[in-house]
Design an enzyme around this catalytic site. Structure first.
Site, PDB file in Angstrom:
ATOM      1  N   THR A   1      12.252  -8.102 -10.840  1.00 48.79           N
ATOM      2  CA  THR A   1      11.692  -9.440 -11.026  1.00 48.79           C
ATOM      3  C   THR A   1      10.426  -9.574 -10.195  1.00 48.79           C
ATOM      4  O   THR A   1      10.399  -9.202  -9.024  1.00 48.79           O
ATOM      5  CB  THR A   1      12.728 -10.506 -10.597  1.00 48.79           C
ATOM      6  OG1 THR A   1      13.886 -10.308 -11.409  1.00 48.79           O
ATOM      7  CG2 THR A   1      12.198 -11.916 -10.778  1.00 48.79           C
TER       8      THR A   1
ATOM      9  N   GLY B   1       0.805  -1.218   0.000  1.00 48.51           N
ATOM     10  CA  GLY B   1       0.000   0.000   0.000  1.00 48.51           C
ATOM     11  C   GLY B   1       0.839   1.269   0.000  1.00 48.51           C
ATOM     12  O   GLY B   1       0.529   2.223  -0.722  1.00 48.51           O
TER      13      GLY B   1
ATOM     14  N   CYS C   1       1.366   7.183  19.539  1.00 50.26           N
ATOM     15  CA  CYS C   1       2.153   7.047  20.765  1.00 50.26           C
ATOM     16  C   CYS C   1       3.084   5.848  20.762  1.00 50.26           C
ATOM     17  O   CYS C   1       4.115   5.863  21.410  1.00 50.26           O
ATOM     18  CB  CYS C   1       1.232   6.896  21.970  1.00 50.26           C
ATOM     19  SG  CYS C   1       0.269   8.364  22.265  1.00 50.26           S
TER      20      CYS C   1
ATOM     21  N   SER D   1      -3.458  -3.364  -0.742  1.00 52.26           N
ATOM     22  CA  SER D   1      -2.339  -4.087  -0.146  1.00 52.26           C
ATOM     23  C   SER D   1      -2.759  -5.502   0.253  1.00 52.26           C
ATOM     24  O   SER D   1      -3.852  -5.701   0.788  1.00 52.26           O
ATOM     25  CB  SER D   1      -1.853  -3.326   1.088  1.00 52.26           C
ATOM     26  OG  SER D   1      -0.869  -4.068   1.764  1.00 52.26           O
ATOM     27  N   GLY D   2      -1.879  -6.474   0.009  1.00 50.81           N
ATOM     28  CA  GLY D   2      -2.195  -7.882   0.271  1.00 50.81           C
ATOM     29  C   GLY D   2      -2.457  -8.208   1.730  1.00 50.81           C
ATOM     30  O   GLY D   2      -3.410  -8.914   2.059  1.00 50.81           O
ATOM     31  N   HIS D   3      -1.622  -7.673   2.624  1.00 45.05           N
ATOM     32  CA  HIS D   3      -1.692  -8.148   4.019  1.00 45.05           C
ATOM     33  C   HIS D   3      -2.873  -7.597   4.791  1.00 45.05           C
ATOM     34  O   HIS D   3      -3.109  -7.997   5.932  1.00 45.05           O
ATOM     35  CB  HIS D   3      -0.374  -7.883   4.754  1.00 45.05           C
ATOM     36  CG  HIS D   3      -0.115  -6.460   5.140  1.00 45.05           C
ATOM     37  ND1 HIS D   3      -0.304  -6.014   6.417  1.00 45.05           N
ATOM     38  CD2 HIS D   3       0.313  -5.399   4.430  1.00 45.05           C
ATOM     39  CE1 HIS D   3       0.023  -4.736   6.482  1.00 45.05           C
ATOM     40  NE2 HIS D   3       0.403  -4.332   5.283  1.00 45.05           N
TER      41      HIS D   3
ATOM     42  N   GLN E   1      -7.782  -0.132   3.203  1.00 47.99           N
ATOM     43  CA  GLN E   1      -8.692  -0.710   4.198  1.00 47.99           C
ATOM     44  C   GLN E   1     -10.003  -1.197   3.569  1.00 47.99           C
ATOM     45  O   GLN E   1     -10.615  -2.134   4.061  1.00 47.99           O
ATOM     46  CB  GLN E   1      -9.017   0.314   5.289  1.00 47.99           C
ATOM     47  CG  GLN E   1      -7.855   0.645   6.203  1.00 47.99           C
ATOM     48  CD  GLN E   1      -7.454  -0.500   7.114  1.00 47.99           C
ATOM     49  OE1 GLN E   1      -8.266  -1.337   7.489  1.00 47.99           O
ATOM     50  NE2 GLN E   1      -6.184  -0.550   7.473  1.00 47.99           N
TER      51      GLN E   1
ATOM     52  N   ASN F   1      -8.379   4.101   8.258  1.00 49.56           N
ATOM     53  CA  ASN F   1      -7.806   2.968   8.975  1.00 49.56           C
ATOM     54  C   ASN F   1      -7.958   3.088  10.490  1.00 49.56           C
ATOM     55  O   ASN F   1      -7.892   2.096  11.196  1.00 49.56           O
ATOM     56  CB  ASN F   1      -6.334   2.791   8.608  1.00 49.56           C
ATOM     57  CG  ASN F   1      -5.557   4.080   8.648  1.00 49.56           C
ATOM     58  OD1 ASN F   1      -5.869   5.035   7.924  1.00 49.56           O
ATOM     59  ND2 ASN F   1      -4.553   4.140   9.491  1.00 49.56           N
TER      60      ASN F   1
HETATM   61  C1  PLP Z   1      -1.882  -0.267   5.949  1.00 45.69           C
HETATM   62  C2  PLP Z   1      -2.239   0.927   5.163  1.00 45.69           C
HETATM   63  C3  PLP Z   1      -1.356   1.457   4.202  1.00 45.69           C
HETATM   64  C4  PLP Z   1       0.021   0.895   3.982  1.00 45.69           C
HETATM   65  O1  PLP Z   1       0.008  -0.358   3.384  1.00 45.69           O
HETATM   66  P1  PLP Z   1       1.313  -1.300   3.466  1.00 45.69           P
HETATM   67  O2  PLP Z   1       0.998  -2.435   2.570  1.00 45.69           O
HETATM   68  O3  PLP Z   1       1.467  -1.700   4.901  1.00 45.69           O
HETATM   69  O4  PLP Z   1       2.459  -0.472   2.981  1.00 45.69           O
HETATM   70  C5  PLP Z   1      -1.775   2.545   3.479  1.00 45.69           C
HETATM   71  N1  PLP Z   1      -3.000   3.086   3.650  1.00 45.69           N
HETATM   72  C6  PLP Z   1      -3.882   2.601   4.548  1.00 45.69           C
HETATM   73  C7  PLP Z   1      -5.219   3.217   4.682  1.00 45.69           C
HETATM   74  C8  PLP Z   1      -3.526   1.508   5.334  1.00 45.69           C
HETATM   75  O5  PLP Z   1      -4.391   1.036   6.235  1.00 45.69           O
END
Ligand code: PLP
Length: 393
Positions: free
Chosen positions: A238, A72, A326, A200-202, A180, A152
């Site tokens: 790659t 992301g 924090c 983003s994948g995770h 999100q 988020n």
């Molecule tokens: C987690 C997040 C990102 C960053 O994504 P990563 O894959 O961890 O670099 C960007 N924007 C939002 C809203 C997110 O929640």
């Protein structure tokens, strides 16, 4: 082993077992470089096309509009920096909001130092972008509007379709950070007039270190990583084949299960919100009550320090987040909570709980029962609370 309740799914998610299973052969058997000519590697080129197509289908996009990235943050950086560079001759003004993720905000600051002007539009007390302010911010030199799909920290979903229409009407590009939202909310890039979208994948039960940027055909965009000819010469390196298989599998899985999964999550989320608001005094819900991510709850407790709350929840096996910066040792409260108008001392006592489909009402009972005790305990130690109680009498 003690209980473990993972309620920080906005930070990252568990990689789904079927995602891991789909990825494994691309480490051990099909490890060839997709750019190689021999037939051993040919399948890898094909699998990348297949996953690109599958992801495009979830958005109503075309396969050649999906560019794989390392996540992301990279997608956000690419969207802003490359647009700024490619459209600088048209103008140097960009509009975004005060509640974006730091991947957008810090990139915007970087561009400001390089001669771009950025307008950070305000949000209302629910965290919704003020559309009249957004419209007023538009100048003849505005080249890009970037507004996140859903926040988020507080979960608020933005009026993306309206923003897309405003951008389109003025001939301005529209980017959305949907990290999100993607996988939790249905998204169609044509319906919402989205020109670029980050994911983003995770964050959707896929692996870390892989993401994509959707770029509508016709948008002028510069290469982000220079080198080989991968990703239509726009992003060299790659390909992360296992990662691409992972995010593709996760995206299809999220798309297929979305309706049922989010209905269940919404019910559990609302149960959590109702119990907390009813049973814990001097507490508020942050973010919009209904236009919010199905998995997100964010509260502020007066006379409580967010960090102490997290530590005590951790002792009960509950993983949560304060929704403030924090954790990095800085004492600044969250920019999002300040933007919705919370005073510093209340923003400091905030708690974000983000559930997943496995969390049950019984789990929530465990969380709320403990939360009640912890909040009461922390307040009993607070001189501010003592003063407040005295004054009430
Ligand atoms: C987690 C997040 C990102 C960053 O994504 P990563 O894959 O961890 O670099 C960007 N924007 C939002 C809203 C997110 O929640």
């Amino acid at each position: 082993m003690g209980k473990l309740l993972y309620l920080d799914n906005a930070a990252t998610t568990k990689t789904a077992p079927e995602v891991v299973e789909a990825m494994l052969p691309y480490f051990t058997e099909h490890y060839g470089n997709p750019s190689s000519v021999y037939s051993f590697a040919a399948g890898n080129k094909e699998v990348i096309s297949k996953e690109r197509e599958a992801i495009a289908n979830t958005l109503g996009a075309k396969a050649n509009e999906i560019y794989f990235t390392a996540g992301g943050s990279e997608s956000d950086n690419w969207a802003l920096k490359a647009t700024a560079e490619a459209y600088a001759d048209k103008g140097k003004h960009i509009i975004t909001t005060k509640i974006e993720h730091h991947a957008i905000l810090h990139t915007a600051e970087y561009l400001e130092k390089r001669g771009f002007e950025i307008t950070y539009v305000d949000v209302d007390e629910d965290g919704k972008v003020k559309l009249d302010e957004l419209k007023k911010a538009i100048r003849p030199t505005t080249i890009l509007i970037s507004v996140m799909f859903a926040n988020n920290e507080i979960g608020t979903i933005q009026p993306i379709k309206e923003i897309g229409e405003i951008a389109k009407e003025h001939g301005i590009l529209f980017h959305t950070d949907a990290v999100q939202a993607y996988g939790q909310l249905p998204i169609n890039v044509d319906e919402y007039h989205i020109d670029m979208l980050s994911a983003s994948g995770h964050k959707l039960n896929g692996p870390k270190g892989i993401g994509f940027l959707y770029i509508r055909k016709g948008v002028k965009i510069r290469s982000f990583v220079h080198g080989g000819a991968q990703e239509r010469k726009r992003r060299a390196g790659t390909e992360n084949v296992p990662g691409i298989v992972g995010i593709g599998t996760a995206a299809v899985r999220a798309d297929k299960t979305m309706k049922e999964r989010t209905a269940k999550e919404t019910e559990v989320r609302d149960y959590l919100i109702d119990r907390v608001l009813k049973e814990i005094p001097y507490c508020r819900l942050n973010g919009h009550r209904t236009d919010r991510l199905p998995n997100n709850a964010n509260f502020s407790f007066r006379f409580v320090e967010g960090e102490s709350l997290l530590i005590m929840l951790d002792m009960k096996g509950i993983c949560a987040s304060s929704g403030s910066a924090c954790t990095s040792g800085s004492l600044d409260p969250s920019h999002v909570l300040l933007a919705i108008g919370l005073p510093h001392e209340i923003a400091h006592g905030s708690l974000r709980l983000t559930i997943n489909e496995e969390i049950t009402k019984e789990d929530i009972d465990y969380v709320v029962d403990n939360l009640k005790e912890i909040v009461a305990h922390l307040r009993n130690m607070s001189p501010l609370y003592e003063d407040f109680v005295k004054k009430q009498k």
